[in-house]
Each structure stands twice: as C-alpha cells, then as structure tokens.
Design a protein around this motif. Sequence first.
Motif, mmCIF file in Angstrom:
data_model
loop_
_atom_site.group_PDB
_atom_site.id
_atom_site.type_symbol
_atom_site.label_atom_id
_atom_site.label_comp_id
_atom_site.label_asym_id
_atom_site.label_seq_id
_atom_site.Cartn_x
_atom_site.Cartn_y
_atom_site.Cartn_z
ATOM 1 N N LYS A 16 18.398 82.586 36.350
ATOM 2 C CA LYS A 16 19.248 81.940 35.367
ATOM 3 C C LYS A 16 20.859 82.394 35.558
ATOM 4 N N LEU A 17 21.400 81.413 35.487
ATOM 5 C CA LEU A 17 22.928 81.401 35.762
ATOM 6 C C LEU A 17 23.560 81.822 34.556
ATOM 7 N N PRO A 18 24.549 82.723 34.502
ATOM 8 C CA PRO A 18 25.259 83.265 33.285
ATOM 9 C C PRO A 18 25.838 81.992 32.650
ATOM 10 N N GLN A 19 25.907 82.399 31.174
ATOM 11 C CA GLN A 19 26.507 81.183 30.360
ATOM 12 C C GLN A 19 28.068 81.607 30.273
ATOM 13 N N TYR A 20 28.818 80.413 30.058
ATOM 14 C CA TYR A 20 30.078 80.604 29.937
ATOM 15 C C TYR A 20 30.555 79.469 29.028
ATOM 16 N N LEU A 21 31.765 79.647 28.604
ATOM 17 C CA LEU A 21 32.332 78.761 27.344
ATOM 18 C C LEU A 21 33.053 77.420 28.025
ATOM 19 N N ARG A 22 32.807 76.126 27.602
ATOM 20 C CA ARG A 22 33.631 75.045 28.231
ATOM 21 C C ARG A 22 35.019 75.096 27.632
ATOM 22 N N GLY A 136 33.207 77.694 14.771
ATOM 23 C CA GLY A 136 32.273 76.399 14.755
ATOM 24 C C GLY A 136 31.409 76.349 15.905
ATOM 25 N N ILE A 137 31.267 77.336 16.848
ATOM 26 C CA ILE A 137 30.539 77.000 18.018
ATOM 27 C C ILE A 137 29.251 77.345 17.769
ATOM 28 N N ARG A 138 28.304 76.370 17.962
ATOM 29 C CA ARG A 138 26.867 76.265 17.643
ATOM 30 C C ARG A 138 26.107 76.782 18.839
ATOM 31 N N ARG A 139 26.377 77.928 19.555
ATOM 32 C CA ARG A 139 25.461 78.633 20.461
ATOM 33 C C ARG A 139 26.077 79.969 20.409
ATOM 34 N N THR A 140 24.951 80.978 20.780
ATOM 35 C CA THR A 140 25.384 82.113 21.039
ATOM 36 C C THR A 140 26.485 82.661 22.109
ATOM 37 N N VAL A 141 27.521 83.260 21.528
ATOM 38 C CA VAL A 141 28.467 83.915 22.250
ATOM 39 C C VAL A 141 28.650 85.305 22.243
ATOM 40 N N THR A 142 28.467 86.012 23.317
ATOM 41 C CA THR A 142 28.580 87.431 23.440
ATOM 42 C C THR A 142 29.852 88.017 24.247
ATOM 43 N N PRO A 143 30.143 89.313 24.159
ATOM 44 C CA PRO A 143 31.172 89.673 24.989
ATOM 45 C C PRO A 143 30.952 89.522 26.466
ATOM 46 N N ARG A 144 29.669 89.631 27.122
ATOM 47 C CA ARG A 144 29.335 89.164 28.295
ATOM 48 C C ARG A 144 29.804 87.593 28.602
ATOM 49 N N THR A 145 29.412 86.779 27.776
ATOM 50 C CA THR A 145 29.887 85.467 27.893
ATOM 51 C C THR A 145 31.254 85.280 28.130
ATOM 52 N N LEU A 146 32.147 86.066 27.246
ATOM 53 C CA LEU A 146 33.630 85.833 27.460
ATOM 54 C C LEU A 146 34.232 86.311 29.016
ATOM 55 N N ARG A 147 33.341 87.219 29.407
ATOM 56 C CA ARG A 147 33.718 87.904 30.815
ATOM 57 C C ARG A 147 33.121 86.973 31.948
ATOM 58 N N HIS A 148 32.095 86.063 31.450
ATOM 59 C CA HIS A 148 31.660 85.118 32.501
ATOM 60 C C HIS A 148 32.446 83.943 32.415
ATOM 61 N N THR A 149 33.221 83.786 31.387
ATOM 62 C CA THR A 149 34.051 82.644 31.200
ATOM 63 C C THR A 149 35.276 82.825 32.138
ATOM 64 N N PHE A 150 35.770 84.184 31.894
ATOM 65 C CA PHE A 150 37.096 84.484 32.375
ATOM 66 C C PHE A 150 36.844 84.529 34.211
ATOM 67 N N ALA A 151 35.732 84.876 34.493
ATOM 68 C CA ALA A 151 35.295 84.874 36.194
ATOM 69 C C ALA A 151 34.975 83.722 36.516
ATOM 70 N N THR A 152 34.388 82.789 35.727
ATOM 71 C CA THR A 152 34.234 81.545 35.994
ATOM 72 C C THR A 152 35.484 80.419 36.407
#
Length: 205
Positions: A16-22, A136-152
């Motif tokens: 499963k690929l990491p989740q990140y914010l659009r 108003g973001i309708r999905r789970t966001v965690t600190p890991r999500t933010l790190r993956h967003t930065f990296a992506t």
Amino acid sequence: SPAKDLSHPVLRQRNKLPQYLRVQELTDFLDATCNRRTLAEEVVIMFMCNAGLRPSEICKLRPQDINIPSKTIAVTVKGGWLRLMPIATLLAETLGEYFQEYNITTSSPLFVNKWGRPIDITWIQRLVRDITRQAGIRRTVTPRTLRHTFATYLAERHGKAVTRVLLGHASGASTDTYMHLAPCQHRHYMNRHPFQTTPGKGGDL
C-alpha cells in the motif's frame, strides 16, 4: 551446520502506498493552522509540513538545537545520532517570532503543553486531528501523512537525491516510495519516448 535450525528473515513487501494530501487539502490544512491555532502550534505543524520531521524528532528538539541565523536545526533521528539539516527561510523567520514571543531560552523546553510540560507524540497527533477537522478535510490525516506529503512534493520537484538527504533516509529504497507517488516527475520523459504512437492512427509501434 550450526545454522541449520535458523530460519530466513521474512521481508515484508509494501502493498500500500503512503497517503499524502493533495494540493487543495494541504492549502486548507495550512490555512486552518495559520488562522485558528497558536504560534507554537503553527511552528510544530511547519516542522512536519516544511521540514518533514517526525513527531518523535520534534519532541526531542531543544532551543539550543535551533540556529536561526544559519537556518539550520540539529535533529536527533532514529538511532540517537544528530543530523544537521537546513530549514526554509519562512520556517526560520517564524521560529524567530516564536522565540521572541514566548521568551524561549536554552534552559526551557522548546514546546510545552497547557500544563507547562514538554509536548509528546500524543499531543502532536491530537493537534493534527483537530486541524484536520477545522479544515473540513473528510479523511484521516496523521503526522505521518504530513511527512509523506512533504516527501512526495519534494520528490516531484527535486528528485530522489535531494529527497533522501532532507528526509534523512539511510537507504535509497525508502525514498523510492515517494518517486512512485509523483508520476508527473516522469511524464515529461514518457511523452518524449520515440514510440509514442497510437495503434491504428498511423506510424509504427
């Protein structure tokens, strides 16, 4: 053989690929951070979104680890060793405001909770959940999500080598994941491939 009873290590494949914010989600998240949170909370979020730090790394930061004039921080990473990493000008300027407003000294913790105790990972996780709800973001966001967003987005704009250095990865295999998350990094090269011909529309495959 003394090794006859030993079993081979099992290597887990990533399924499963990491989740990140659009982009719009990230914009909404940062807007909620700047408009509704304290300066201390804003700095913590910036460490994750602008520098890709893990919550454990943020909790271990001390005032003496921050060098605002040189725009660098000393981060205690996995294994307990220190890594000197650069930070963006915006983050350095915000840290300067934070040090001045909260009167941070080398004898005080860098971040404290409402009881005056140093923050912990649970505090950061709760902060991210609250901001996600306010944005108003309708999905789970965690600190890991933010790190993956930065990296992506870092991998998309600057490639693997820069991403690996700024994330502090010991192995390039970890950084490869974010290259898969940034297909536009390679779209330009695919469009220039000599066999970009549609079947039935002429030309050879």
